[in-house]
Design a protein around this motif. Structure first.
Motif, mmCIF file in Angstrom:
data_model
loop_
_atom_site.group_PDB
_atom_site.id
_atom_site.type_symbol
_atom_site.label_atom_id
_atom_site.label_comp_id
_atom_site.label_asym_id
_atom_site.label_seq_id
_atom_site.Cartn_x
_atom_site.Cartn_y
_atom_site.Cartn_z
ATOM 1 N N LYS A 79 94.449 43.819 71.202
ATOM 2 C CA LYS A 79 93.223 44.490 71.663
ATOM 3 C C LYS A 79 92.243 44.716 70.523
ATOM 4 O O LYS A 79 91.034 44.771 70.728
ATOM 5 N N LEU A 80 92.773 44.854 69.311
ATOM 6 C CA LEU A 80 91.905 45.068 68.142
ATOM 7 C C LEU A 80 91.782 43.794 67.309
ATOM 8 O O LEU A 80 91.475 43.849 66.114
ATOM 9 N N LYS A 91 92.792 34.402 70.340
ATOM 10 C CA LYS A 91 91.424 34.827 70.019
ATOM 11 C C LYS A 91 91.257 35.168 68.546
ATOM 12 O O LYS A 91 90.164 35.023 67.991
ATOM 13 N N ALA A 143 90.985 39.778 62.561
ATOM 14 C CA ALA A 143 89.549 39.996 62.325
ATOM 15 C C ALA A 143 89.312 40.922 61.144
ATOM 16 O O ALA A 143 88.272 41.575 61.065
ATOM 17 N N GLY A 144 90.276 41.006 60.238
ATOM 18 C CA GLY A 144 90.047 41.749 58.999
ATOM 19 C C GLY A 144 90.802 43.050 58.929
ATOM 20 O O GLY A 144 91.532 43.426 59.852
ATOM 21 N N ALA A 145 90.617 43.731 57.804
ATOM 22 C CA ALA A 145 91.191 45.053 57.645
ATOM 23 C C ALA A 145 90.644 45.960 58.737
ATOM 24 O O ALA A 145 89.573 45.700 59.301
ATOM 25 N N ASP A 146 91.388 47.009 59.045
ATOM 26 C CA ASP A 146 91.025 47.905 60.146
ATOM 27 C C ASP A 146 89.846 48.788 59.724
ATOM 28 O O ASP A 146 90.011 49.728 58.936
ATOM 29 N N ILE A 147 88.679 48.475 60.253
ATOM 30 C CA ILE A 147 87.447 49.148 59.816
ATOM 31 C C ILE A 147 87.460 50.629 60.192
ATOM 32 O O ILE A 147 87.002 51.488 59.438
ATOM 33 N N LYS A 148 88.044 50.931 61.373
ATOM 34 C CA LYS A 148 88.093 52.347 61.792
ATOM 35 C C LYS A 148 88.988 53.161 60.859
ATOM 36 O O LYS A 148 88.713 54.329 60.581
ATOM 37 N N GLY A 152 87.587 38.386 56.796
ATOM 38 C CA GLY A 152 87.908 39.434 55.824
ATOM 39 C C GLY A 152 89.361 39.334 55.394
ATOM 40 O O GLY A 152 89.833 38.273 54.974
ATOM 41 N N GLY A 153 90.083 40.461 55.541
ATOM 42 C CA GLY A 153 91.503 40.471 55.187
ATOM 43 C C GLY A 153 92.310 39.435 55.961
ATOM 44 O O GLY A 153 93.358 38.989 55.489
ATOM 45 N N GLU A 199 91.863 36.312 54.059
ATOM 46 C CA GLU A 199 92.609 36.492 52.804
ATOM 47 C C GLU A 199 94.117 36.358 53.036
ATOM 48 O O GLU A 199 94.832 35.764 52.225
ATOM 49 N N PRO A 248 83.207 38.639 55.873
ATOM 50 C CA PRO A 248 82.036 39.424 56.271
ATOM 51 C C PRO A 248 81.942 40.808 55.627
ATOM 52 O O PRO A 248 81.098 41.613 56.026
ATOM 53 N N GLU A 249 82.782 41.083 54.631
ATOM 54 C CA GLU A 249 82.799 42.425 54.032
ATOM 55 C C GLU A 249 81.407 42.886 53.594
ATOM 56 O O GLU A 249 81.077 44.066 53.672
ATOM 57 N N ILE A 281 91.439 41.484 48.705
ATOM 58 C CA ILE A 281 92.780 40.926 48.454
ATOM 59 C C ILE A 281 92.708 39.404 48.371
ATOM 60 O O ILE A 281 93.498 38.696 48.969
HETATM 61 C C1 HXC Z 1 88.924 47.433 63.525
HETATM 62 C C2 HXC Z 1 88.245 45.838 65.012
HETATM 63 C C3 HXC Z 1 88.063 44.907 63.962
HETATM 64 C C4 HXC Z 1 88.357 45.335 62.640
HETATM 65 C C5 HXC Z 1 87.539 43.944 65.806
HETATM 66 N N1 HXC Z 1 87.914 45.195 66.138
HETATM 67 N N2 HXC Z 1 87.615 43.738 64.489
HETATM 68 N N3 HXC Z 1 88.682 47.078 64.775
HETATM 69 N N4 HXC Z 1 88.772 46.610 62.462
HETATM 70 N N5 HXC Z 1 88.239 44.526 61.575
HETATM 71 C C6 HXC Z 1 87.982 45.801 67.466
HETATM 72 C C7 HXC Z 1 86.602 46.110 68.005
HETATM 73 O O1 HXC Z 1 86.137 47.330 67.505
HETATM 74 C C8 HXC Z 1 86.889 46.175 69.481
HETATM 75 O O2 HXC Z 1 87.519 47.413 69.766
HETATM 76 C C9 HXC Z 1 87.944 45.093 69.674
HETATM 77 O O3 HXC Z 1 88.528 44.899 68.386
HETATM 78 C C10 HXC Z 1 87.364 43.785 70.152
HETATM 79 O O4 HXC Z 1 86.339 43.396 69.247
HETATM 80 P P1 HXC Z 1 84.851 43.052 69.720
HETATM 81 O O5 HXC Z 1 83.951 43.272 68.548
HETATM 82 O O6 HXC Z 1 84.510 43.731 70.982
HETATM 83 O O7 HXC Z 1 84.995 41.487 70.017
HETATM 84 P P2 HXC Z 1 83.866 40.361 69.922
HETATM 85 O O8 HXC Z 1 82.575 40.877 70.483
HETATM 86 O O9 HXC Z 1 84.484 39.153 70.523
HETATM 87 O O10 HXC Z 1 83.611 40.119 68.354
HETATM 88 C C11 HXC Z 1 84.636 39.601 67.561
HETATM 89 C C12 HXC Z 1 84.280 39.802 66.060
HETATM 90 C C13 HXC Z 1 83.968 41.271 65.778
HETATM 91 C C14 HXC Z 1 83.067 38.912 65.683
HETATM 92 C C15 HXC Z 1 85.479 39.299 65.249
HETATM 93 O O11 HXC Z 1 85.027 42.059 66.317
HETATM 94 C C16 HXC Z 1 83.837 41.605 64.348
HETATM 95 O O12 HXC Z 1 82.818 41.303 63.718
HETATM 96 N N6 HXC Z 1 84.847 42.269 63.770
HETATM 97 C C17 HXC Z 1 84.824 42.767 62.410
HETATM 98 C C18 HXC Z 1 84.976 41.619 61.419
HETATM 99 C C19 HXC Z 1 84.911 42.132 59.977
HETATM 100 O O13 HXC Z 1 83.895 42.680 59.555
HETATM 101 N N7 HXC Z 1 85.997 41.985 59.227
HETATM 102 C C20 HXC Z 1 86.086 42.399 57.835
HETATM 103 C C21 HXC Z 1 86.707 43.744 57.753
HETATM 104 S S1 HXC Z 1 86.697 44.335 56.084
HETATM 105 P P3 HXC Z 1 87.028 48.351 70.985
HETATM 106 O O14 HXC Z 1 87.882 49.563 70.837
HETATM 107 O O15 HXC Z 1 85.587 48.567 70.784
HETATM 108 O O16 HXC Z 1 87.343 47.507 72.194
HETATM 109 C C22 HXC Z 1 88.036 43.621 55.375
HETATM 110 C C23 HXC Z 1 88.300 44.014 53.945
HETATM 111 C C24 HXC Z 1 89.571 43.407 53.399
HETATM 112 O O17 HXC Z 1 88.719 42.850 55.941
HETATM 113 C C25 HXC Z 1 89.884 43.977 52.058
HETATM 114 C C26 HXC Z 1 91.302 44.318 51.786
HETATM 115 C C27 HXC Z 1 92.312 44.130 52.867
#
Ligand code: HXC
Length: 258
Positions: free
Chosen positions: A23-24, A59, A63-68, A108-109, A112, A131-132, A141
């Motif tokens: 879901k996430l 799918k 999608a990366g580290a948990d942003i929340k 993102g993660g 990585e 996309p960080e 990482i």
């Molecule tokens: C927490 C995430 C998440 C993430 C998606 N979700 N990516 N939650 N952390 N990285 C959650 C959404 O909030 C949503 O929850 C559910 O997953 C479905 O995602 P949607 O955005 O509704 O899906 P979609 O519209 O299809 O878009 C897909 C997506 C987008 C393009 C991949 O989710 C997105 O841009 N995600 C973030 C990508 C990102 O920025 N990653 C880098 C993180 S930083 P709800 O509850 O709303 O349904 C990182 C740093 C690493 O990785 C450094 C050290 C480890």
């Protein structure tokens, strides 16, 4: 298994780690990283396992580290919790061959994590990116380091500075992924590759892996010296004399991993 965020399965000699927060989009919380590390510990210690395969959902690989989870944190939290010493890095330090089977988002993660594996096999639906920068941070990482080594400076800069994604075709052209397969064949193809690797002499595979990895760490002369020493060392393996005897006798080798 006793894991909350991943599913670990053993299929013949392949250990499969499936990220399981669909879901996430398999967002990588500290909990997920910790479980990946524990699973790699288990699979590496298991003599029956010759290759580790890590995968996500159709799918998203991840999608990366948990942003929340990250949003409220400050420097000292990230310093103390230290992403790099858990899970992910454990995968990069694994001696057994590792494959990432990537469908959908590897961002993102997630990108990585895939890059910590020895081989990335991509579904035609795969999308890679760092996309960080869009979140006001940078990869933490390996995204600026392993990606640059894999695809070169200009493309790594492009991805890290614009945050854009690249599709499977671009990733293959750039050398990030070893092959692209149709999405509905991803697990079949990745498992076949993993089983093939697991059928080889494990110490020989570990030597090959270690030698290739040296190429990223050292000069050509040093790397060639390491390779030559490992090559000679392989002549101490029973699997080496058996492998060559099997070729000469036109039969399959019976590897004993020794
Ligand atoms: C927490 C995430 C998440 C993430 C998606 N979700 N990516 N939650 N952390 N990285 C959650 C959404 O909030 C949503 O929850 C559910 O997953 C479905 O995602 P949607 O955005 O509704 O899906 P979609 O519209 O299809 O878009 C897909 C997506 C987008 C393009 C991949 O989710 C997105 O841009 N995600 C973030 C990508 C990102 O920025 N990653 C880098 C993180 S930083 P709800 O509850 O709303 O349904 C990182 C740093 C690493 O990785 C450094 C050290 C480890």
């Amino acid at each position: 298994s006793t894991f909350e965020f991943i599913i670990v399965e053993r299929q013949n000699a392949v250990g499969i780690i499936k990220l399981n927060r669909p879901k996430l989009l398999n967002a990588l919380s500290f909990g997920v990283f910790g479980e990946i590390g524990a699973a790699v510990d288990d699979l590496e210690a298991d003599d029956a396992i010759g290759c580790i395969l890590i995968t996500g959902s159709d799918k998203a690989f991840a999608a990366g580290a948990d942003i929340k989870e990250m949003q409220p944190k400050g420097f000292i939290d990230m310093f103390n919790e230290d992403f790099t010493s858990i899970g992910g890095d454990r995968l990069a330090r694994c001696r057994k061959p590792t494959i990432a089977a990537v469908a959908g988002y590897a961002l993102g993660g997630g990108c990585e994590l895939a890059m910590m594996c020895d081989i990335i096999i991509a579904a035609d639906t795969a999308k890679f990116g760092q996309p960080e920068i869009t979140l006001g941070t940078i990869p933490g990482i390996g995204g600026t380091q392993r990606l640059t080594r894999a695809i070169g400076k200009s493309k790594a800069m492009d991805l890290c500075l614009t945050g854009r994604m690249m599709d499977a075709q671009e990733a293959e052209r750039a050398g990030l992924v070893s092959r692209i397969v149709p999405a509905d064949k991803l697990m079949e193809e990745a498992l076949a590759a993993a089983e093939k690797i697991a059928s080889m002499s494990y110490p020989a595979a570990a030597m090959a892996k270690s030698a290739v990895n040296r190429a990223l760490e050292t000069t050509l002369a040093e790397g060639l010296a390491v390779e030559r020493d490992l090559f000679r060392s392989s002549f101490a393996l029973e699997d080496r004399s058996e492998g060559m005897a099997a070729f000469i006798e036109k039969r399959k080798p019976n590897n004993k991993n020794r």
